[in-house]
Motif scaffolding. Structure first.
Motif, PDB file in Angstrom:
ATOM      1  N   LEU A 461       0.773  -1.241   0.000  1.00  0.00           N
ATOM      2  CA  LEU A 461       0.000   0.000   0.000  1.00  0.00           C
ATOM      3  C   LEU A 461       0.807   1.297   0.000  1.00  0.00           C
ATOM      4  N   PRO A 462       1.906   1.418   0.745  1.00  0.00           N
ATOM      5  CA  PRO A 462       2.657   2.690   0.727  1.00  0.00           C
ATOM      6  C   PRO A 462       3.244   2.986  -0.654  1.00  0.00           C
ATOM      7  N   LYS A 463       3.711   4.224  -0.821  1.00  0.00           N
ATOM      8  CA  LYS A 463       4.239   4.636  -2.126  1.00  0.00           C
ATOM      9  C   LYS A 463       5.592   4.000  -2.422  1.00  0.00           C
ATOM     10  N   VAL A 464       6.524   4.041  -1.446  1.00  0.00           N
ATOM     11  CA  VAL A 464       7.886   3.542  -1.674  1.00  0.00           C
ATOM     12  C   VAL A 464       8.223   2.511  -0.597  1.00  0.00           C
ATOM     13  N   VAL A 465       8.466   1.291  -1.024  1.00  0.00           N
ATOM     14  CA  VAL A 465       8.785   0.194  -0.095  1.00  0.00           C
ATOM     15  C   VAL A 465       9.992  -0.564  -0.627  1.00  0.00           C
ATOM     16  N   MET A 466      10.934  -0.845   0.245  1.00  0.00           N
ATOM     17  CA  MET A 466      12.108  -1.618  -0.160  1.00  0.00           C
ATOM     18  C   MET A 466      12.232  -2.851   0.730  1.00  0.00           C
ATOM     19  N   ILE A 467      12.284  -4.016   0.098  1.00  0.00           N
ATOM     20  CA  ILE A 467      12.587  -5.259   0.808  1.00  0.00           C
ATOM     21  C   ILE A 467      14.061  -5.555   0.591  1.00  0.00           C
ATOM     22  N   PRO A 498      11.889   4.272  -8.645  1.00  0.00           N
ATOM     23  CA  PRO A 498      11.593   5.196  -7.544  1.00  0.00           C
ATOM     24  C   PRO A 498      10.574   4.667  -6.548  1.00  0.00           C
ATOM     25  N   TYR A 499       9.907   3.562  -6.890  1.00  0.00           N
ATOM     26  CA  TYR A 499       8.891   3.007  -5.990  1.00  0.00           C
ATOM     27  C   TYR A 499       9.449   1.927  -5.071  1.00  0.00           C
ATOM     28  N   GLY A 500      10.770   1.764  -5.097  1.00  0.00           N
ATOM     29  CA  GLY A 500      11.400   0.770  -4.226  1.00  0.00           C
ATOM     30  C   GLY A 500      11.566  -0.546  -4.945  1.00  0.00           C
ATOM     31  N   GLY A 501      11.282  -1.631  -4.244  1.00  0.00           N
ATOM     32  CA  GLY A 501      11.395  -2.945  -4.856  1.00  0.00           C
ATOM     33  C   GLY A 501      12.201  -3.889  -4.011  1.00  0.00           C
ATOM     34  N   PHE A 502      13.309  -4.379  -4.583  1.00  0.00           N
ATOM     35  CA  PHE A 502      14.059  -5.445  -3.933  1.00  0.00           C
ATOM     36  C   PHE A 502      15.536  -5.105  -3.929  1.00  0.00           C
ATOM     37  N   ASN A 503      16.189  -5.321  -2.794  1.00  0.00           N
ATOM     38  CA  ASN A 503      17.591  -4.960  -2.625  1.00  0.00           C
ATOM     39  C   ASN A 503      18.375  -6.134  -2.051  1.00  0.00           C
ATOM     40  N   THR A 504      19.458  -6.491  -2.728  1.00  0.00           N
ATOM     41  CA  THR A 504      20.394  -7.471  -2.165  1.00  0.00           C
ATOM     42  C   THR A 504      21.719  -6.755  -1.917  1.00  0.00           C
ATOM     43  N   GLU A 505      22.448  -6.512  -2.999  1.00  0.00           N
ATOM     44  CA  GLU A 505      23.712  -5.789  -2.916  1.00  0.00           C
ATOM     45  C   GLU A 505      23.981  -5.221  -4.299  1.00  0.00           C
ATOM     46  N   SER A 506      23.605  -3.969  -4.488  1.00  0.00           N
ATOM     47  CA  SER A 506      23.709  -3.338  -5.800  1.00  0.00           C
ATOM     48  C   SER A 506      25.160  -3.255  -6.256  1.00  0.00           C
ATOM     49  N   GLU A 507      25.351  -3.263  -7.563  1.00  0.00           N
ATOM     50  CA  GLU A 507      26.685  -3.114  -8.133  1.00  0.00           C
ATOM     51  C   GLU A 507      26.656  -2.071  -9.237  1.00  0.00           C
ATOM     52  N   TRP A 508      27.758  -1.326  -9.364  1.00  0.00           N
ATOM     53  CA  TRP A 508      27.892  -0.341 -10.422  1.00  0.00           C
ATOM     54  C   TRP A 508      28.414  -0.992 -11.694  1.00  0.00           C
ATOM     55  N   ALA A 509      28.093  -0.390 -12.810  1.00  0.00           N
ATOM     56  CA  ALA A 509      28.680  -0.803 -14.081  1.00  0.00           C
ATOM     57  C   ALA A 509      30.068  -0.180 -14.179  1.00  0.00           C
ATOM     58  N   ILE A 510      31.092  -1.005 -14.164  1.00  0.00           N
ATOM     59  CA  ILE A 510      32.473  -0.523 -14.244  1.00  0.00           C
ATOM     60  C   ILE A 510      33.101  -1.157 -15.481  1.00  0.00           C
ATOM     61  N   SER A 511      33.123  -0.424 -16.572  1.00  0.00           N
ATOM     62  CA  SER A 511      33.642  -0.961 -17.833  1.00  0.00           C
ATOM     63  C   SER A 511      35.120  -0.605 -17.980  1.00  0.00           C
ATOM     64  N   GLY A 512      35.865  -1.514 -18.542  1.00  0.00           N
ATOM     65  CA  GLY A 512      37.285  -1.264 -18.767  1.00  0.00           C
ATOM     66  C   GLY A 512      38.181  -1.952 -17.768  1.00  0.00           C
ATOM     67  N   MET A 513      37.632  -2.403 -16.634  1.00  0.00           N
ATOM     68  CA  MET A 513      38.468  -3.065 -15.642  1.00  0.00           C
ATOM     69  C   MET A 513      38.919  -4.437 -16.125  1.00  0.00           C
ATOM     70  N   GLY A 514      38.153  -5.012 -17.049  1.00  0.00           N
ATOM     71  CA  GLY A 514      38.539  -6.305 -17.596  1.00  0.00           C
ATOM     72  C   GLY A 514      39.876  -6.277 -18.318  1.00  0.00           C
ATOM     73  N   LYS A 515      40.273  -5.095 -18.803  1.00  0.00           N
ATOM     74  CA  LYS A 515      41.585  -4.978 -19.452  1.00  0.00           C
ATOM     75  C   LYS A 515      42.711  -5.199 -18.455  1.00  0.00           C
ATOM     76  N   LEU A 516      42.406  -4.958 -17.173  1.00  0.00           N
ATOM     77  CA  LEU A 516      43.434  -5.106 -16.144  1.00  0.00           C
ATOM     78  C   LEU A 516      43.539  -6.546 -15.661  1.00  0.00           C
ATOM     79  N   SER A 517      42.394  -7.201 -15.484  1.00  0.00           N
ATOM     80  CA  SER A 517      42.413  -8.564 -14.952  1.00  0.00           C
ATOM     81  C   SER A 517      42.382  -9.625 -16.043  1.00  0.00           C
ATOM     82  N   GLY A 518      42.045  -9.216 -17.275  1.00  0.00           N
ATOM     83  CA  GLY A 518      41.940 -10.185 -18.357  1.00  0.00           C
ATOM     84  C   GLY A 518      42.628  -9.733 -19.623  1.00  0.00           C
TER      85      GLY A 518
END
Length: 972
Positions: A461-467, A498-518
């Motif tokens: 029922l509320p506007k913004v809910v995060m599980i 913006p209405y919330g949803g589901f959260n585990t452990e968000s990650e950023w898109a980091i492009s180009g790091m694969g050149k360092l490890s691969g």
């Protein structure tokens, strides 16, 4: 000159704090002074003030000498610190408050830190610090070592790697960076080495039990959610299986600031944890029955019509049609679309086909699904499916207008002319959810139906809910199903962006790091399933066979123990070496592992502390012909290595860390100026560069002696585009033609090549205070706005972009044969596995005084707790067992026993005992830790593979389970 422990102590006493502060007189007066009213006057206060001023001045040193750092341990906090030095010795770390606020109406992230990070300066010089390269001279684990030179150590490691590549090929190597080094730069050193050589590397998140496979089923990826400042903006936050007051100390303030801002905080856990203390509602679900509670909430939402039909039609597969004859999703490949039946919506089909021809796409019939369109009363292909030429989720656009029916039953004509009844996933979900009505689950979950009703309303029922769901849920045997059920709730009530949803452990898109490890796909490492490879490597099936009865297995799987074990062995047989990997990957059930490994090079991985059961260590050491270990401290894994190398710790290296996405800042580690080396420690990049140089030297020497190219070209037909590992080019390729040889080089490389870091250099990051703010490109499924907290899936909600799932939508139906057979095609719940003959569930949550095993031996942190392993017991249970606080107790079951101190703890449920995890085996009597009584059986559904988006990789692997046992206790 290297700093030895004796030098350090001398510096503190002779040339350091004692002299600077005036010796002993700086710290205490000889006689105590009684002051009746210190508020009115306090004699000689300037003395005390001067003492602290001098102490501070000594500790602070010179500002220009300071470094910056964070802690790259597996807490994921990524907090910025200043590192202070005096006379080349680290004196302390200090929280910084340099992060730029994004909005005056939202609390900022300043400062960050916790009780663990604030004492790393002490740990840097602890007695368990590894100072020099060491070679084992006694039996493994006997503790007999010989100090050797770096050249001797590197030569022996390189010789064993080279020998293995010649004799067994790359599949004989195991090179792995463990969870003690979760950082983009330092971690890349060992990963790059392993990829260059084609070594086996297991998946960390899987073997530590931190995967979210149930979330991947629904969303297509497991690591989703928001930055922590988003919690300030919500109306309701639900913390399911989490204790952020203990495990997210740098970020927990957003919860309570959010509460002052009007949000409701709900905690769902078996134990009354530190977050429950301040919550508006604590729901004490019984351990292992979270899935049942989630299904009862789903039933409540469906029964009371709290769901959002319009959202469901667009963004979920609930309108999709399922054949009732075989329980399979109805696919385009089932229908003769060249000569379609009367009920087939041919017009929409043709529009999509024409659209695809214009955009360069085409139908892949087996990956296209149907709904029943109320606009035409016909069977209509859905846009956005994996096999659809139309990738948008829009149901209405130029050329098509689809309004899927959510409930009903129809008859459809198949290719062969036969007719089958079909219904919707939504109809089947309603039937499944009814089995879990709150009055039926109450006895299992311990949660009253009135609370279930309240939870459903609070979510819908509320506007913004995060599980938010913690790692704990996945540590139960059927935790994947529980994760899936919990993750399925938000989609019913329309929560994305913006209405919330589901959260585990968000990650950023980091492009180009694969050149360092691969190597941009030229070479690949042998990426192995974490939970499967450790299971095989440690012969953990033996513990499973010993602990569980036929009844235990039937209750959790629906199969007899014999049937279950046969299924496990059959799926394991699909992998084990390169040949089987090639035949099975992405096509057969089971997960990749290599039982061909024999030479191990491991960085920062406490596997003899972490792995469950009593068989792992012995089986691993039997398998390992050679075992080298790299770390800054002598932990329970290093004790059994053949060669131990001393690595620099976090304040002594250059480094950079971004993920996970708790905040939007990347922190840079920069060593203090003029810092004295601790022993002969080296950075991971230096170590790996030395190893490739030595391997190439050995290979070239052999080639020059024989003229035979087999000594420099190692065949690798499965994981190298060239078909070889070219050992005569190792140094050139590893170092990017000499540009990346050190940790500082690697930081500069990342700043130049990662789009999300631009525009930044070491100098700009240093001037800013050791951090950079990620730019707008860092958002994965939503924009990263400069003035708003981040949350996932705004692009899907507003731009109708598809999810990375087979259906292109939130997935509620999996028609993999095994899932249908085991009654798991829809969200459901199954009992946990544990021996019912023992009365107490053993729970091992994250610790308050360590980050897993890191800092467990800290002298300072040991003083703030009991100093020995302790088990928390409910007072009523303790009284019945005749156990008092501080008593030594024995904890036991069929696998074995361990001893620990009793801590009488009212917050512990009566049907469980709790021991915070991370204790090294050497803390326990006989080196038998709490993992001795835990088996970790493989879940068959987590082993399944080859279906849609459920194919092995970063988003689809299983968990090593920790909450899978029960025990009894008695006073020792």
């Amino acid at each position: 000159m290297a700093l030895t422990r004796r030098d350090f102590l001398k510096a503190l006493s002779a040339s350091g704090a004692g002299v600077a502060l005036g010796g002993n007189a700086a710290f205490a007066k000889d006689k105590a002074l009684v002051v009746e009213d210190p508020r009115s006057s306090y004699p000689n206060s300037s003395y005390t003030e001067n003492m602290y001023r001098k102490e501070f001045a000594f500790t602070y040193g010179n500002k220009e000498d300071h470094g910056t750092a964070y802690h790259c341990v597996n807490c994921q906090g990524n907090c910025a610190w200043d590192v202070w030095v005096n006379n080349g010795i680290i004196t302390r770390e200090n929280q910084v408050a340099n992060y730029t606020p994004i909005n005056p109406k939202i609390p900022d992230f300043n400062p960050r830190g916790c009780n663990k990070g604030v004492q790393h300066s002490q740990v840097t010089y602890e007695k368990d610090r590894i100072l020099y390269p060491l070679k084992r001279v006694g039996k493994r684990g006997e503790g007999k070592w010989k100090r050797i030179s770096w050249d001797e150590a590197i030569t022996e490691i390189a010789e064993n790697i080279y020998r293995t590549m010649l004799e067994k090929g790359p599949e004989g190597l195991y090179i792995h960076v463990g969870a003690g080094m979760l950082t983009e730069i330092r971690g890349a050193a060992g990963k790059r080495l392993g990829t260059l050589l084609g070594a086996v590397r297991p998946y960390i998140a899987s073997y530590v039990g931190d995967m979210f496979p149930g979330v991947s089923v629904v969303y297509g990826e497991g690591n989703i959610g928001c930055s922590y400042d988003f919690f300030y903006t919500t109306d309701v936050n639900i913390w399911w299986g989490q204790d952020p007051n203990k495990t997210r100390i740098p970020d927990a303030h957003f919860l309570w600031e959010g509460k002052y801002n009007g949000s409701k905080q709900i905690v769902i856990t078996p134990e009354f944890n530190s977050t429950c203390v301040h919550a508006d509602l604590w729901v004490p679900v019984k351990a292992g029955y979270d899935g049942f509670l989630a299904m009862s909430i789903i039933n409540e939402i469906l029964e009371k019509k709290l769901y959002k039909p319009k959202f469901i039609k667009h963004f979920t597969d609930l309108p999709f049609l399922v054949r009732l004859d075989n329980k399979k999703l109805l696919r385009l490949s089932d229908i003769d679309f060249e000569n379609p039946p009367a009920e087939f919506d041919e017009e929409t089909f043709k529009v999509f086909k024409e659209h695809g021809e214009e955009e360069g796409g085409e139908y892949h019939p087996h990956e296209v699904f149907f709904s029943w369109n109320s606009k035409t009363n016909k069977l209509t292909v859905m846009p956005g499916c994996e096999g659809s030429p139309v990738k948008t989720l829009r149901l209405k656009d130029i050329g098509w207008d689809i309004d899927p029916v959510l409930e009903g039953k129809w008859e459809v004509t198949l290719k062969d002319g036969s007719k089958v009844p079909v219904t919707t996933v939504f109809s089947l979900l309603k039937e499944e959810a009814k089995k879990f009505s709150a009055d039926r689950t109450w006895k299992l979950t311990g949660v009253h139906p009135k609370i279930v009703e309240q939870l459903a309303k609070d979510i819908a029922l509320p506007k913004v809910v995060m599980i938010s769901m913690g790692f704990t849920i996945g540590k139960y045997f059927n935790g994947m199903l529980a994760q899936r059920a919990i993750a399925s709730i938000s989609g019913l009530v329309g929560r994305l962006g913006p209405y919330g949803g589901f959260n585990t452990e968000s990650e950023w898109a980091i492009s180009g790091m694969g050149k360092l490890s691969g190597f941009s796909g030229k070479y690949k490492q042998r990426f192995a399933s974490g939970f499967t490879s450790e299971f095989v490597l440690g012969n953990m099936l033996k513990d499973v066979e010993k602990l569980y009865s036929d009844e235990d297995v039937r209750r959790a799987t629906g199969l007899s123990k014999e049937e279950y074990l046969k299924k496990v062995k059959d799926m394991l047989s699909n992998y084990g070496n390169d040949e089987r990997w090639k035949d099975s990957i992405g096509k057969k059930d089971g997960k990749p592992y290599w039982d061909t490994v024999e030479t191990f090079l491991i960085f920062a991985d406490s596997r003899f502390r972490r792995n469950k059961g009593d068989t792992y260590k012995e089986a691993f050491l039997k398998k390992a012909k050679f075992f080298a270990y790299v770390d800054f401290r002598m932990n329970s894994t290093a004790q059994y290595a053949d060669i131990v190398l001393p690595a620099k710790s976090m304040y002594e290296v250059w480094d950079l860390r971004t993920n996970p996405g708790y905040h939007r800042y990347a922190n840079m580690a920069q060593p203090p100026q003029n810092l004295k080396p601790v022993g002969e420690s080296k950075s991971d990049w230096e170590i790996c560069t030395m190893i490739v140089e030595k391997i190439q030297e050995l290979a070239m020497k052999k080639y020059k002696e024989t003229g035979d190219k087999k000594y420099i070209k190692i065949p690798d037909s499965t994981h190298s585009k060239t078909g070889y590992r070219e050992l005569d080019k190792l140094v050139e390729e590893y170092t990017h033609n000499g540009h990346v040889r050190t940790d500082k080089d690697a930081v500069e490389f990342a700043l130049e090549n990662v789009d999300q870091f631009k525009p930044n250099t070491i100098e700009t990051v240093r001037k800013r205070g050791g951090y950079l703010q990620l730019n707008e490109k860092a958002g994965k499924t939503s924009p990263l706005y400069p003035d708003k907290p981040y949350n996932s899936f705004e692009n899907n909600l507003y731009l109708f972009e598809r999810f990375e799932t087979l259906s292109g939508r939130l997935t509620y139906y999996v028609d993999h044969d095994m899932w249908i057979e085991y009654g798991a095609a829809l969200p459901t719940a199954k009992e946990p596995i544990r021996p019912k003959r023992y009365p107490f569930v053993l729970m091992s949550p994250h610790a308050r005084w360590s980050i897993h095993s890191t800092y467990k031996t800290s002298t300072l942190l040991q003083r703030l707790q009991r100093g020995v392993p302790y088990v928390m017991i409910n007072p009523e249970i303790a009284e019945k067992k005749g156990i008092k606080d501080g008593d030594e107790i024995k904890v036991f079951n069929d696998l074995g026993e361990f001893y620990a101190m009793a801590k009488v703890y009212p917050s512990c449920p009566k049907d469980a005992i709790i021991i915070e995890h991370g204790w090294e085996p050497f803390f326990f009597k006989g080196n038998k830790s709490h993992n001795t009584v835990v088996a970790s059986p493989l879940n068959l559904l987590e082993l399944s593979d080859g279906w849609g988006h459920l194919k092995f990789g970063g988003n689809w692997d299983g968990n090593q389970h920790a909450y899978t046992t029960s025990v009894d206790i008695e006073k020792a």
